[in-house]
Structure formats: structure tokens, C-alpha cells
Design an enzyme around this catalytic site. Structure first.
Site, PDB file in Angstrom:
ATOM      1  N   ASN A   9      -5.571   5.168 -22.476  1.00 11.49           N
ATOM      2  CA  ASN A   9      -4.463   4.213 -22.525  1.00 11.49           C
ATOM      3  C   ASN A   9      -3.974   4.151 -23.967  1.00 11.49           C
ATOM      4  O   ASN A   9      -4.622   3.553 -24.816  1.00 11.49           O
ATOM      5  CB  ASN A   9      -4.973   2.839 -22.044  1.00 11.49           C
ATOM      6  CG  ASN A   9      -3.916   1.768 -22.134  1.00 11.49           C
ATOM      7  OD1 ASN A   9      -2.753   2.041 -22.442  1.00 11.49           O
ATOM      8  ND2 ASN A   9      -4.318   0.529 -21.859  1.00 11.49           N
ATOM      9  N   LYS A  11      -1.525   2.646 -25.102  1.00 12.61           N
ATOM     10  CA  LYS A  11      -0.924   1.330 -25.410  1.00 12.61           C
ATOM     11  C   LYS A  11       0.393   1.524 -26.173  1.00 12.61           C
ATOM     12  O   LYS A  11       1.077   2.524 -25.957  1.00 12.61           O
ATOM     13  CB  LYS A  11      -1.930   0.450 -26.152  1.00 12.61           C
ATOM     14  CG  LYS A  11      -3.260   0.322 -25.390  1.00 12.61           C
ATOM     15  CD  LYS A  11      -4.156  -0.763 -25.900  1.00 12.61           C
ATOM     16  CE  LYS A  11      -5.446  -0.777 -25.074  1.00 12.61           C
ATOM     17  NZ  LYS A  11      -6.372  -1.836 -25.483  1.00 12.61           N
ATOM     18  N   HIS A  94      -3.635  -4.734 -16.550  1.00 19.95           N
ATOM     19  CA  HIS A  94      -4.410  -4.702 -17.802  1.00 19.95           C
ATOM     20  C   HIS A  94      -4.458  -6.113 -18.393  1.00 19.95           C
ATOM     21  O   HIS A  94      -3.488  -6.867 -18.296  1.00 19.95           O
ATOM     22  CB  HIS A  94      -3.768  -3.728 -18.795  1.00 19.95           C
ATOM     23  CG  HIS A  94      -4.659  -3.411 -19.949  1.00 19.95           C
ATOM     24  ND1 HIS A  94      -4.823  -4.276 -21.004  1.00 19.95           N
ATOM     25  CD2 HIS A  94      -5.462  -2.342 -20.193  1.00 19.95           C
ATOM     26  CE1 HIS A  94      -5.685  -3.739 -21.861  1.00 19.95           C
ATOM     27  NE2 HIS A  94      -6.090  -2.575 -21.384  1.00 19.95           N
ATOM     28  N   GLU A  96      -4.097  -7.114 -21.264  1.00 23.73           N
ATOM     29  CA  GLU A  96      -3.010  -7.402 -22.215  1.00 23.73           C
ATOM     30  C   GLU A  96      -1.738  -7.781 -21.475  1.00 23.73           C
ATOM     31  O   GLU A  96      -0.935  -8.581 -21.975  1.00 23.73           O
ATOM     32  CB  GLU A  96      -2.803  -6.190 -23.148  1.00 23.73           C
ATOM     33  CG  GLU A  96      -3.969  -6.057 -24.135  1.00 23.73           C
ATOM     34  CD  GLU A  96      -4.304  -4.649 -24.561  1.00 23.73           C
ATOM     35  OE1 GLU A  96      -3.485  -3.731 -24.382  1.00 23.73           O
ATOM     36  OE2 GLU A  96      -5.424  -4.461 -25.092  1.00 23.73           O
ATOM     37  N   GLU A 164     -12.820  -4.019 -17.458  1.00 20.94           N
ATOM     38  CA  GLU A 164     -12.629  -4.128 -18.903  1.00 20.94           C
ATOM     39  C   GLU A 164     -12.869  -5.578 -19.334  1.00 20.94           C
ATOM     40  O   GLU A 164     -11.942  -6.402 -19.261  1.00 20.94           O
ATOM     41  CB  GLU A 164     -11.208  -3.721 -19.285  1.00 20.94           C
ATOM     42  CG  GLU A 164     -10.865  -2.282 -18.980  1.00 20.94           C
ATOM     43  CD  GLU A 164      -9.752  -1.764 -19.892  1.00 20.94           C
ATOM     44  OE1 GLU A 164      -9.894  -0.649 -20.397  1.00 20.94           O
ATOM     45  OE2 GLU A 164      -8.753  -2.470 -20.108  1.00 20.94           O
ATOM     46  N   GLY A 170     -11.092  -3.330 -27.948  1.00 18.34           N
ATOM     47  CA  GLY A 170     -10.624  -3.197 -29.326  1.00 18.34           C
ATOM     48  C   GLY A 170     -11.473  -3.941 -30.348  1.00 18.34           C
ATOM     49  O   GLY A 170     -11.055  -4.121 -31.486  1.00 18.34           O
ATOM     50  N   SER A 210     -14.046  -0.552 -25.957  1.00 21.27           N
ATOM     51  CA  SER A 210     -14.749   0.045 -27.102  1.00 21.27           C
ATOM     52  C   SER A 210     -15.615   1.239 -26.719  1.00 21.27           C
ATOM     53  O   SER A 210     -16.698   1.433 -27.264  1.00 21.27           O
ATOM     54  CB  SER A 210     -15.575  -1.025 -27.832  1.00 21.27           C
ATOM     55  OG  SER A 210     -14.724  -2.037 -28.364  1.00 21.27           O
ATOM     56  N   GLY A 232      -8.479   2.813 -28.115  1.00 19.29           N
ATOM     57  CA  GLY A 232      -8.449   3.369 -29.472  1.00 19.29           C
ATOM     58  C   GLY A 232      -8.886   4.822 -29.584  1.00 19.29           C
ATOM     59  O   GLY A 232      -8.180   5.642 -30.201  1.00 19.29           O
TER      60      GLY A 232
HETATM   61  P1  13P Z   1     -10.456   0.071 -26.583  1.00 17.82           P
HETATM   62  O1  13P Z   1     -11.077   1.353 -26.108  1.00 17.82           O
HETATM   63  O2  13P Z   1      -9.589   0.260 -27.792  1.00 17.82           O
HETATM   64  O3  13P Z   1     -11.445  -1.028 -26.710  1.00 17.82           O
HETATM   65  O4  13P Z   1      -9.412  -0.388 -25.426  1.00 17.82           O
HETATM   66  C1  13P Z   1      -9.839  -0.465 -24.123  1.00 17.82           C
HETATM   67  C2  13P Z   1      -8.653  -0.667 -23.257  1.00 17.82           C
HETATM   68  O5  13P Z   1      -8.052  -1.727 -23.250  1.00 17.82           O
HETATM   69  C3  13P Z   1      -8.221   0.455 -22.428  1.00 17.82           C
HETATM   70  O6  13P Z   1      -7.289   0.047 -21.483  1.00 17.82           O
END
Ligand code: 13P
Length: 250
Positions: A9, A11, A94, A96, A164, A170, A210, A232
Site C-alpha cells: 500500500n 498510500k 483501511h 486511515e 491491521e 507506521g 510495521s 512503508g
Molecule cells: P506500515 O507497514 O507502514 O506500518 O503500514 C501498514 C499499512 O497501513 C498498510 O496498509
């Protein structure tokens, strides 16, 4: 056992040029990884360009979101029909989107149904926040999110679910393999209750939060983990390829 999925992802990262460069890098090491479905989810505006780069490789395309309506006066939105042909997968719900764009379980449910109707494979995200975890509510939050998102959904044949935990996204504070497995076992049994044991067994369950090349083996070895949703570390072709390799080896 379903084929594991490792999805990146991206983002709200990468310009068009950066997305094309990243996708080109992925075509080397990532394409060569077998035994796992590799999916990249760039920003909408880079979907077509990235697709042109990865076409002919084993890398699959995904979108990060979509609207549930097919067309109309929804300024700034992207419909399921606009994604078919460009993507096979779409990330929905998600945290977010839930947190910053006020998406409710009802909205996510509409999106899941619209994606399935359009022939897109949803990667449905669920997960609890830190306060919910500390209060001992992780299981009930995730179960309620699943029930809400799957209302009126009759078949889960092309569904994937990503667990998640928000506190792990993150932050560098990944869930332990054991903690992920505990909730993902509950996701599997909830799907079995809602559908059937046989149907639930075939749904890929992805851990996200993460994930790195260093910790992927911990998830890959869990019985109810069939992949990873990576933020990330998916912005680095070598690290993302290492994660895919680690998941395939699990
Ligand atoms: P990270 O791998 O940066 O923690 O993000 C996870 C995520 O939200 C994937 O959708």
C-alpha cells in the site's frame, strides 16, 4: 491453504515519475519471487502507468480505495467501473479511511458489495486502536467490523481480509506473531460462522502494521496468516521483495 498475498500500500506517496521508477525496480527482484501473489497499490493517478510497467510480469495491481457508486455527481471520486481493467484488487476500509475520512462500517459494506459486483477483489481492512486494545476490546471491535462490512455479502470467494491493528501502523511497534495469530484466528472463525468452514479456510488473511524483512518470518509461520499488507517497506523494491520472499518461505 490459500496462496499467500503480499500487497504494498503505497498510500499518498510517489509522484507519477517516482511510481513508474519504483514499479520498474519491482519488475526485477519482486517478479522473480514465486509461491506468493504480489500486489502493488499505487495512488490512483499512477495506476495506468504502473500497470503498463508491470504488465507481462507476475506483479498484480490494486487500488487503495474507491467509491461505491458507479457514476454520477461525486466530485473527486473514482468508481468501481473505472478500476476494472486497471486493477484486480482494491483495499477497502483501511483505518486511515475510517479515521481521516469518516468511513463507517456501512460505507465500507457498500464498497465491498460494489467491488464484488464489479469483479474486483476486496482487501478488507479491520483492526482495533490502542485504547480499544488496552481496554480488552480487540476481538469484539474486529468481529463487529467484519459483521458490518460483510452485511448482505453472499460470497467470500474473492475476498481477502487484512488485520491491521492501528497502533502498529507506521509506528515500528509491530504486533507479535502470537498477538496477530490470536485475532486472525478469530477473523477466520467469524468468517466460518457467517459463511462456512470451507469458505473461510480459503480466504487469505493478511497481517499489516510495521511489517519488515526482519519480522516477516514471525507472521509467515502462523497458521492463520496468509500474507502481509505493507506500507512503508513497500516503497523500497528490495525490502518489499524480501518481505514477499519471507512470506513465500513461511
Ligand atoms: P506500515 O507497514 O507502514 O506500518 O503500514 C501498514 C499499512 O497501513 C498498510 O496498509
Amino acid at each position: 491453504m490459500p496462496t499467500p498475498i503480499v500487497a504494498g500500500n503505497w498510500k499518498m506517496n510517489t509522484t507519477l515519475a517516482e511510481a513508474v521508477a519504483l514499479a520498474s525496480e519491482m519488475c526485477g527482484a519482486l517478479d522473480a519471487v514465486g509461491g506468493v501473489e504480489k500486489v502493488v497499490c499505487p495512488p490512483f493517478i499512477s495506476l495506468k502507468a504502473v500497470k503498463d510497467v508491470v504488465d507481462g510480469t507476475s506483479i498484480r495491481m490494486g487500488a487503495q480505495n474507491m467509491h461505491y457508486e458507479e457514476k454520477g455527481a461525486y466530485t473527486g471520486e473514482v468508481s468501481p467501473g473505472m478500476l476494472t481493467g486497471l486493477c484486480e484488487y482494491v483495499i477497502l476500509g483501511h483505518s486511515e479511511r475510517r479515521q481521516y475520512f469518516w468511513e463507517t462500517d456501512e460505507v465500507i459494506n457498500r464498497k465491498v458489495r460494489a467491488a464484488l459486483a464489479a469483479g474486483l477483489k476486496p482487501i478488507l481492512c479491520v483492526g482495533e486502536g490502542l485504547e480499544e486494545r488496552e481496554a480488552g476490546w480487540a476481538k469484539s471491535v474486529v468481529t463487529a467490523q467484519l459483521h458490518g462490512a460483510l452485511n448482505f455479502v453472499t460470497s467470500i470467494d474473492t475476498l481477502a481480509v487484512a488485520y491491521e491493528p492501528i497502533w502498529a501502523i507506521g509506528t515500528g511497534v509491530a504486533a507479535t506473531g502470537e498477538a496477530a495469530e490470536e485475532i486472525m484466528g478469530i477473523i477466520r472463525s467469524t468468517l466460518a460462522e457467517l459463511y462456512s468452514e470451507a469458505a473461510a479456510r480459503e480466504v487469505p488473511l493478511l497481517y499489516g502494521g510495521s511489517v519488515t524483512p526482519d519480522n516477516v518470518a514471525e507472521y509467515a509461520s502462523q497458521p492463520n496468516v496468509n500474507g502481509a499488507l505493507v506500507g512503508g517497506a513497500s516503497l523500497d523494491a528490495a525490502r518489499f521483495s524480501d518481505i514477499a520472499r519471507g512470506m513465500a518461505a513461511g
